[in-house]
Design an enzyme around this catalytic site. Structure first.
Site, PDB file in Angstrom:
ATOM      1  CD  GLU A   1      23.160 -34.016  27.332  1.00  0.00           C
ATOM      2  OE1 GLU A   1      23.612 -33.827  26.187  1.00  0.00           O
ATOM      3  OE2 GLU A   1      22.935 -35.143  27.812  1.00  0.00           O
TER       4      GLU A   1
ATOM      5  CD  GLU B   1      19.655 -45.019  23.141  1.00  0.00           C
ATOM      6  OE1 GLU B   1      19.259 -44.050  23.820  1.00  0.00           O
ATOM      7  OE2 GLU B   1      18.940 -45.996  22.869  1.00  0.00           O
TER       8      GLU B   1
ATOM      9  CE  LYS C   1      34.143 -40.371  14.850  1.00  0.00           C
ATOM     10  NZ  LYS C   1      35.167 -40.168  15.782  1.00  0.00           N
TER      11      LYS C   1
ATOM     12  N   GLY D   1      25.585 -40.132  21.049  1.00  0.00           N
ATOM     13  CA  GLY D   1      26.275 -38.843  21.120  1.00  0.00           C
ATOM     14  C   GLY D   1      25.270 -37.735  21.345  1.00  0.00           C
ATOM     15  CB  SER D   2      25.595 -34.118  20.994  1.00  0.00           C
ATOM     16  OG  SER D   2      26.008 -33.994  19.653  1.00  0.00           O
TER      17      SER D   2
ATOM     18  N   GLY E   1      23.347 -36.438  16.300  1.00  0.00           N
ATOM     19  CA  GLY E   1      22.374 -37.506  16.085  1.00  0.00           C
ATOM     20  C   GLY E   1      21.375 -37.149  14.992  1.00  0.00           C
TER      21      GLY E   1
ATOM     22  CB  CYS F   1      23.351 -39.864  28.345  1.00  0.00           C
ATOM     23  SG  CYS F   1      23.582 -41.610  28.650  1.00  0.00           S
TER      24      CYS F   1
ATOM     25  CD  GLN G   1      31.045 -30.898  28.629  1.00  0.00           C
ATOM     26  OE1 GLN G   1      30.883 -31.361  27.507  1.00  0.00           O
ATOM     27  NE2 GLN G   1      30.067 -30.300  29.299  1.00  0.00           N
TER      28      GLN G   1
HETATM   29  P1  NAD Z   1      29.123 -35.893  19.803  1.00  0.00           P
HETATM   30  O1  NAD Z   1      27.777 -35.877  19.160  1.00  0.00           O
HETATM   31  O2  NAD Z   1      29.954 -34.692  19.703  1.00  0.00           O
HETATM   32  O3  NAD Z   1      29.982 -37.085  19.183  1.00  0.00           O
HETATM   33  C1  NAD Z   1      29.526 -38.417  19.179  1.00  0.00           C
HETATM   34  C2  NAD Z   1      30.267 -39.177  18.086  1.00  0.00           C
HETATM   35  O4  NAD Z   1      29.828 -38.713  16.812  1.00  0.00           O
HETATM   36  C3  NAD Z   1      31.787 -38.969  18.124  1.00  0.00           C
HETATM   37  O5  NAD Z   1      32.438 -40.166  17.811  1.00  0.00           O
HETATM   38  C4  NAD Z   1      31.978 -37.937  17.026  1.00  0.00           C
HETATM   39  O6  NAD Z   1      33.278 -37.931  16.497  1.00  0.00           O
HETATM   40  C5  NAD Z   1      30.954 -38.398  16.013  1.00  0.00           C
HETATM   41  N1  NAD Z   1      30.584 -37.403  14.999  1.00  0.00           N
HETATM   42  C6  NAD Z   1      30.680 -36.058  15.067  1.00  0.00           C
HETATM   43  N2  NAD Z   1      30.280 -35.494  13.893  1.00  0.00           N
HETATM   44  C7  NAD Z   1      29.896 -36.506  13.087  1.00  0.00           C
HETATM   45  C8  NAD Z   1      29.380 -36.581  11.755  1.00  0.00           C
HETATM   46  N3  NAD Z   1      29.181 -35.493  11.002  1.00  0.00           N
HETATM   47  N4  NAD Z   1      29.084 -37.786  11.247  1.00  0.00           N
HETATM   48  C9  NAD Z   1      29.262 -38.912  11.978  1.00  0.00           C
HETATM   49  N5  NAD Z   1      29.767 -38.912  13.229  1.00  0.00           N
HETATM   50  C10 NAD Z   1      30.077 -37.721  13.784  1.00  0.00           C
HETATM   51  O7  NAD Z   1      28.906 -36.339  21.323  1.00  0.00           O
HETATM   52  P2  NAD Z   1      30.013 -36.404  22.482  1.00  0.00           P
HETATM   53  O8  NAD Z   1      30.331 -35.004  22.872  1.00  0.00           O
HETATM   54  O9  NAD Z   1      31.116 -37.329  22.131  1.00  0.00           O
HETATM   55  O10 NAD Z   1      29.192 -37.117  23.648  1.00  0.00           O
HETATM   56  C11 NAD Z   1      28.377 -36.434  24.552  1.00  0.00           C
HETATM   57  C12 NAD Z   1      26.917 -36.621  24.180  1.00  0.00           C
HETATM   58  O11 NAD Z   1      26.610 -38.011  24.140  1.00  0.00           O
HETATM   59  C13 NAD Z   1      25.969 -36.032  25.197  1.00  0.00           C
HETATM   60  O12 NAD Z   1      24.955 -35.312  24.526  1.00  0.00           O
HETATM   61  C14 NAD Z   1      25.375 -37.253  25.888  1.00  0.00           C
HETATM   62  O13 NAD Z   1      24.100 -37.063  26.430  1.00  0.00           O
HETATM   63  C15 NAD Z   1      25.372 -38.246  24.792  1.00  0.00           C
HETATM   64  N6  NAD Z   1      25.305 -39.602  25.331  1.00  0.00           N
HETATM   65  C16 NAD Z   1      24.129 -40.287  25.215  1.00  0.00           C
HETATM   66  C17 NAD Z   1      24.018 -41.567  25.723  1.00  0.00           C
HETATM   67  C18 NAD Z   1      22.729 -42.332  25.576  1.00  0.00           C
HETATM   68  O14 NAD Z   1      22.774 -43.550  25.590  1.00  0.00           O
HETATM   69  N7  NAD Z   1      21.587 -41.668  25.414  1.00  0.00           N
HETATM   70  C19 NAD Z   1      25.103 -42.165  26.345  1.00  0.00           C
HETATM   71  C20 NAD Z   1      26.280 -41.437  26.470  1.00  0.00           C
HETATM   72  C21 NAD Z   1      26.367 -40.151  25.942  1.00  0.00           C
END
Ligand code: NAD
Length: 479
Positions: free
Chosen positions: A381, A248, A173, A226-227, A231, A282, A329
């Protein structure tokens, strides 16, 4: 007529409940494509198919798995210009970075094509006479792969490739903002001839599709990037039903610059690490911690470097920094710039919305000085082209400030002192440490991940990926 790109479920392309319109952040009049959004029912069908396919795929020959991953890797590299253009068009990173990311995704597939052949175990004598012990790795079953928007080829690749290499089946997804890259990658996997059910793509909203994946009792493991907020939620749901989980998340990565640093190296590390790819990494260095002796010269030189950067259309070869990914953003970046000013930091450069020939989300990189580590701009962040310079008196204070954060993904130091570089490497509370290099920019064959609030669970990438994507069996044999 617009073609709506479909999901791939149980071996067939399939429509969702509605479609998202994907627009180019460099040019809001440019529609990249329309992409189906799935629902819980579609996820359930995908998981059922993946569960059924997992039995045969888990027992399939490692040569077959290796071959298929290697082919996918070769195609990604051969078509990197085409896929990189889709990536840059929908995400906004400059074309050379888009193409570079696709090449990297290809190399990741090739690396795991090799890892499929290297799934070693252990054979040991037992402490009991006449008994042998064998430790082996087995697949987990169905793996849910949930990814963010900022690396739409590389992050899916570094989760999907090891999952398949070690004999798991996948429900992928992608983030709602970047379905174009996800669909191209999925289409490649489909064309590679994987058996039905082994790989499934369900695009759509996190609250619908993501939620349906993490709550499904047949999804044995979830790899999430993700965020922080999402997470935490994913972890709670996974732990409650005792699924394996790997997270992550965010970063607030420090770049320490000492008085003895080479000024050019310091400026390039800060410029690349904090502002390239619009700061939407990130591993971006959003806190630049500089000792007093070099502080003023460094700030002046970095501001001059920023003034030379071209901020424009990601597909234009002369562009250095592309647009912010979307309007929300952009709002977040501007809100934090406002917060920084109100907290008493001073904008030494940038921070204005820019108008360009094409209407897009263009933001001038923002450099704060007079920041302190307790300000919100130094603790939370932002995920945009915004960095704060924090002045410190010496190395010890720099180290303390660098480690004073809820995150721990990457950390960097620029110095010509071997003593300080070696000490920082040991004492930094980050998962990845860079010496005289930007905090962003990592290799694909070694572990990736952080500590504290940045990561949870086993590391990703390199040989360490086996920890997450396999489970260990210990067998006792009396021949
Ligand atoms: P996000 O948390 O909004 O979304 C990440 C993913 O989770 C998306 O596919 C989203 O649709 C999904 N999601 C949202 N709600 C969910 C739920 N209830 N259940 C399951 N999945 C759900 O993050 P984003 O805005 O897409 O990405 C930016 C973030 O990602 C930043 O915080 C960045 O630091 C982080 N990031 C971390 C790394 C790392 O390796 N540490 C790498 C890249 C990005």
């Amino acid at each position: 007529m617009t073609v709506t790109h479909q999901n791939f479920v149980a071996g067939a392309w399939s429509a969702g409940t509605d479609a998202s319109v994907n627009t180019n952040p460099s040019d809001l009049s440019d529609v990249v494509g329309e992409y189906e959004r799935g629902d819980a029912r579609q996820v359930a069908t995908a998981v059922e198919a993946a569960k059924e396919a997992a039995v045969a795929w888990g027992l399939s020959s490692i040569q077959d798995r290796s071959d298929v991953l290697d082919r996918i890797g070769s195609t990604l590299i051969a078509r990197s210009q085409e896929f990189g253009t889709t990536l840059s068009r929908e995400e906004g990173k400059v074309l050379r970075d888009g193409v570079g990311e696709v090449v990297r995704a290809g190399r990741i597939f090739k690396f795991f094509a090799g890892e499929a052949l290297r799934t070693a175990g252990q054979k040991l004598p037992s402490v009991r006479a006449g008994v042998e012990v064998e430790v082996s790795r087995e697949p987990l079953g169905v793996v849910g792969v949930i990814t963010p928007w900022n690396f739409p080829f590389a992050i899916p690749a570094w989760k999907i490739a090891p999952a398949l290499a070690f004999g798991n089946t996948v429900i992928f997804k992608p983030a709602d903002l970047v379905p174009g890259s996800a669909w191209e990658l999925a289409n490649l996997l489909v064309e590679s001839g994987l058996p039905a059910g082994v790989f499934n793509l369900v695009m759509g909203r996190g609250s619908v599709v993501g939620e349906a994946i993490i709550t499904n009792p047949d999804v044995a493991a979830i790899s999430f990037t993700g965020s922080l907020e999402t997470g935490h939620h994913v972890a709670q749901v996974a732990v409650e039903r005792m699924a394996k989980v790997q997270l992550e998340m965010g970063g607030k990565n420090p770049l320490v610059i000492l008085d003895d640093a080479d000024l050019n190296v310091a400026v390039e590390c800060a410029y690349q690490g904090s502002f390239e790819q619009t700061g939407q990494r990130c591993t971006a260095s959003s806190r630049v911690i500089v000792t007093s002796g070099l502080h003023d010269r460094f700030v002046e030189a970095l501001a001059e470097r920023l003034a030379r950067a071209t901020i424009d259309d990601a597909l234009d070869p002369d562009t250095d920094i592309g647009p912010v990914v979307d309007a929300s953003q952009m709002d977040q970046d501007l809100r934090y710039i406002d917060i920084g000013v109100h907290e008493g930091a001073r904008l030494a450069y940038g921070g204005r919305v820019l108008e360009r020939a094409k209407r897009g989300h263009y933001l001038e990189p923002a450099l704060f000085v007079n920041a302190s580590n307790d300000m919100r701009i130094a603790r939370e962040e932002i995920f945009g082209p915004v960095a704060s310079v924090i002045r410190v008196s010496d190395y010890d204070e720099a180290l303390a400030v660098a480690n004073d954060t809820p995150f721990g993904l990457a950390a960097g130091i620029v110095t010509t002192s071997l003593k300080h570089a070696a000490h920082f490497r040991r004492a930094s509370q980050a998962g990845m440490v860079m010496v005289n290099l930007p905090t962003a920019g990592v290799d694909y064959h070694v572990p990736f991940g952080g500590r504290k609030g940045s990561s949870y669970g086993p590391r990703e990438q390199g040989s360490y990926a086996a920890e997450f994507y396999t489970t260990v069996k210990t067998a006792y044999i009396r021949p």
